[in-house]
Design an enzyme around this catalytic site. Sequence first.
Site, PDB file in Angstrom:
ATOM      1  N   GLU A 239       0.614  -0.943   0.156  1.00 13.88           N
ATOM      2  CA  GLU A 239      -0.205  -0.237  -0.159  1.00 13.88           C
ATOM      3  C   GLU A 239       0.859   1.547   0.021  1.00 13.88           C
ATOM      4  O   GLU A 239       1.230   1.417   1.018  1.00 13.88           O
ATOM      5  CB  GLU A 239      -0.827   0.338   1.277  1.00 13.88           C
ATOM      6  CG  GLU A 239      -2.055   0.790   1.310  1.00 13.88           C
ATOM      7  CD  GLU A 239      -2.577   1.362   2.183  1.00 13.88           C
ATOM      8  OE1 GLU A 239      -2.575  -0.136   3.211  1.00 13.88           O
ATOM      9  OE2 GLU A 239      -3.616   1.529   2.987  1.00 13.88           O
TER      10      GLU A 239
ATOM     11  N   LYS B 291      -8.700   2.963  -3.239  1.00 13.90           N
ATOM     12  CA  LYS B 291      -9.317   2.083  -1.815  1.00 13.90           C
ATOM     13  C   LYS B 291     -10.594   2.812  -1.312  1.00 13.90           C
ATOM     14  O   LYS B 291     -10.538   3.641  -1.641  1.00 13.90           O
ATOM     15  CB  LYS B 291      -8.374   2.713  -0.789  1.00 13.90           C
ATOM     16  CG  LYS B 291      -8.618   1.718   0.845  1.00 13.90           C
ATOM     17  CD  LYS B 291      -7.409   1.804   2.011  1.00 13.90           C
ATOM     18  CE  LYS B 291      -7.394   1.477   2.454  1.00 13.90           C
ATOM     19  NZ  LYS B 291      -6.402   1.496   3.402  1.00 13.90           N
TER      20      LYS B 291
ATOM     21  N   CYS C 258      -5.991  -3.446   1.253  1.00 12.37           N
ATOM     22  CA  CYS C 258      -6.068  -3.463   2.821  1.00 12.37           C
ATOM     23  C   CYS C 258      -7.286  -3.036   3.883  1.00 12.37           C
ATOM     24  O   CYS C 258      -7.882  -4.351   3.207  1.00 12.37           O
ATOM     25  CB  CYS C 258      -5.034  -2.241   3.259  1.00 12.37           C
ATOM     26  SG  CYS C 258      -4.417  -2.828   5.363  1.00 12.37           S
TER      27      CYS C 258
END
Lengths: 568, 568
Positions: free
Chosen positions: A44, A120, A156
């Site tokens: 990330e 994200k 994530c």
Amino acid sequence: MLDLRIALAQADTCVGDLEGNARLVLDAVAAAAADGARLVALPEMTLTGYPVEDLALRAAFRDDAGTAVDVLARDLAEAGHGDVTVIVGTLGTTTTPDGPRPTNRAVALRDGRVVATYDKRHLPTYGVFDEARIFAAGTTTTVLDVDGHRVGLLVCEDLWRADGPVAELADAHLDLVVVVNGSPYEEGKDLERLAHARRVAATLGAPVAYVNQVGGQDDLVLEGGSFVLDVAGEVVARSPQFTPDLLVHDVPTRGGALRRGRVAPPLHPDEEVYRACVAGLSGYIRKNGFRSVVLGLSGGIDSALVAVMAADAIGGENVVGVSMPSAYSSQHSKDDAADLAQRIGADYRVQPIGGTVDAFMRDLPLDGVAAENLQARVRGTILMSLSNAEGHLTLATGNKSELAVGYSTIYGDAVGGYAPIKDVLKSRVWALARWRDDHALDHGEIPPIPESSITKPPSAELRPGQVDQDSLPPYDRLDAVLEDYVGRNLGHDALAAAGHDPATIALVLRLVDRAEWKRRQYPPGPKISAVAFGRDRRLPVTSRRRETPPTPDVAPTPSTTTPNLEQP
Amino acid sequence: MLDLRIALAQADTCVGDLEGNARLVLDAVAAAAADGARLVALPEMTLTGYPVEDLALRAAFRDDAGTAVDVLARDLAEAGHGDVTVIVGTLGTTTTPDGPRPTNRAVALRDGRVVATYDKRHLPTYGVFDEARIFAAGTTTTVLDVDGHRVGLLVCEDLWRADGPVAELADAHLDLVVVVNGSPYEEGKDLERLAHARRVAATLGAPVAYVNQVGGQDDLVLEGGSFVLDVAGEVVARSPQFTPDLLVHDVPTRGGALRRGRVAPPLHPDEEVYRACVAGLSGYIRKNGFRSVVLGLSGGIDSALVAVMAADAIGGENVVGVSMPSAYSSQHSKDDAADLAQRIGADYRVQPIGGTVDAFMRDLPLDGVAAENLQARVRGTILMSLSNAEGHLTLATGNKSELAVGYSTIYGDAVGGYAPIKDVLKSRVWALARWRDDHALDHGEIPPIPESSITKPPSAELRPGQVDQDSLPPYDRLDAVLEDYVGRNLGHDALAAAGHDPATIALVLRLVDRAEWKRRQYPPGPKISAVAFGRDRRLPVTSRRRETPPTPDVAPTPSTTTPNLEQP
């Protein structure tokens, strides 16, 4: 269609160091390509580092990050890897009703350019995370084609939630899910993480390739431990924790069985926590540009453990251990401190505090707690003076139990830029020390921590004959309440229901509440009063990207400079 | 239908003090009802205090807050005010896919019960706000009927946004919009606030009644300044800033014209900032249970201004001013310090540092910056010793300019629980001092700050003949760059485009970036390494609600106890 050879590069990035992070990508891709990998994934926010915090809110930094992605794509192609698909994390920008806002983005690079992006969706905003403060959430899903394989992308927190991208990808007929992560270490969290990955593998009917950042960044330890999971939920490949790694594995087309590859074995719980502490310390020292540390050596277990961690992180020769005896210091304490320093090869100094304390008390007589605090503050001043004069990072040696109950002096033993065992309970401190000594024995080395530092009753030695248990419950009972009160946020009634002794609950809660109040009263620099233009900006400590132009000064001041706020 | 008499009670609540805050409501309603008010509105999160931060995440506290609302509703009815509609802020709970979560709720109380609720829709998560971390957002709008008047409810940030509740209420035919707020002071923010209120009044075709919290809470200053705005955007009634107030006004039915009532005049900008600083300091002292403060008096302008602010907050007799001369202290500095102390009636002490510094240097010789920092640290230790021995809150006297460029010693002059002028640039410090002296003259009083403290060149007096401008640009030029770089977050190129001198930009950016890095390296308690179970919880300093049962110990330790982390 051939199996897809993938490589998960768990890299130790540094927040703000766009050039250095890009080099990590180039090196990882070169190694992976040499091994035949067609898809390389990095953690990330690879390019910017993670957690990027308010640095992402600087328009100039966002512009630089955008340029860095394009340059990286070209550099990869020029290095002959244009045909490899490389997934890296970076900062995106999106338009919102309130103007442009940053996103936490993963991009796929191929043929010298960005071929896909994914922002994200789920932005964690709890515990150590503040992502809603920084980022706008993405709204779409992204599926890549890599040599005919359908690869879904997640970042994530997306993996930890059933709604959003995981639900939307359910019918996407994926051959593989790639999850890029900056997931901080917490004890036991790997089991939770695996459970979520298994759920996602089952939901999407595809193997999961999970790549995690590694190393210390500011106050976080990123644990690595990247893995590949087959559809049935079996871990078929796994990187070790706390060290950079490149995990290469073959993924067949949809439905094909994955072979078992290299699977790093799990660590013993004490080894895991010990290595996490060393990783955090090591990253903090290096990314802040230090080469050495200074700490007080009391002969007790806390400072002994921290000194050994520091020696493991940067070598004992870069550890300055200072014995600062007073009239109340026992001979065995002084002997144990010297013994420890010798075992780890530290630069050992003795700086008695009696002369300064006496001079101070001649002008301002003190007794009781004020006199005890004075001793701790003279010691803190000695450590900071050595730090100023010689350029070491000062380490604080307090553990979680004593900090939780306020058994610590602000501006005294609490001074320091990093506190390696601040989140380790006292009973665990002994366990980690024991593990480290046993580990040395297992390798035929001398145990670094003197046996007597582990076995003697703990004492602050601030008055004659003082021991911790004069004022605190036994540490096993104290720590059990702290785990439930501080760790699990249980209230009084829930603590009683959990079976803790009522008198211990009452004492511990009173001490913790008072200490918490006092700790918040006397923070870092003292509290800001938000009058003219707002609170201090929240920028990462170890950021290598600042506004200072031109480039010579973008790196942190090197360790030859005094490492604290100072009179210029 | 009659005009609706409303009362806006700008109260100074305290986070966590459910009982105390409920008493504020009862008192305000009694006074408002005596004046014939039919609708009384109090600030955002009246009962829990604001900002509540992670305290809202404790289930036991949420339960207590729920009970407190019901008890308050009954108490109001029993006091004979059951027919008055009372709008108070509190904590709600809502069900989400992740379990129960708190909301930032406004409730209307009448007839001994809750007759309506509204959950804040827009959760600010920027600057000093972290609401997305704490709260779930509401999803509906709420319109109350009060004696036939249609009253729409908003909470704070809702007013600042055109989407959400404001858009949804556009066709609601409101007679009045009530906005409950916990809006922190920032210079110039009242103009922005008014502009948003005018937009909402126009959009909804109704007057806006805006009630704001007042007083210092932790590191915020809530400014009060509640107001009533008519549909045309004219302020027809306004409370003063920085003091509790009850603003009573009549609102006619839809379309009727509002009469002009009591309108507090705006303050001079220097008076406004001065009073904001005093309000913040006063709240911090009182809500933390202190009765006195201690600070170093150098004879310079910063410590003089802070001492006068403290005297204005709690009376000069509760201010301990300590002169701590060294060999480098000039006679005029010592004279100015004594003069100031006498003017404000402070408890004045002299504690020379030479003996301690000499004793320290005999054991550990230092020179250069390390020796300068030592002097500051001995002074910090003297202040903390007096704090420990006598129970005063230690004040730090640094200003924003010197802290921004790192002209400060951590664990030295930076020690303290509160820094009243930490967010005031140096050039503004002089202006505030001048305003305060002129203000005294206007009232026929002796100006508290000696003229020479205002006019002499600033110096840290840490080496012979030192003045600030040896190492810094003139403060007007320095502050202009700081306003744009730190305040407005402009990058290098934008600073150059704004016309700042290139050499000053380069110097200031280098100093600020280095200071920021160092300040973040040596925070409060040193940084936590998030190994075992997460980062410190983020609880308000002045919370009066902790888990400690039974009740005797829920208030902060009184000022007779040592106010810092300590050895118990």
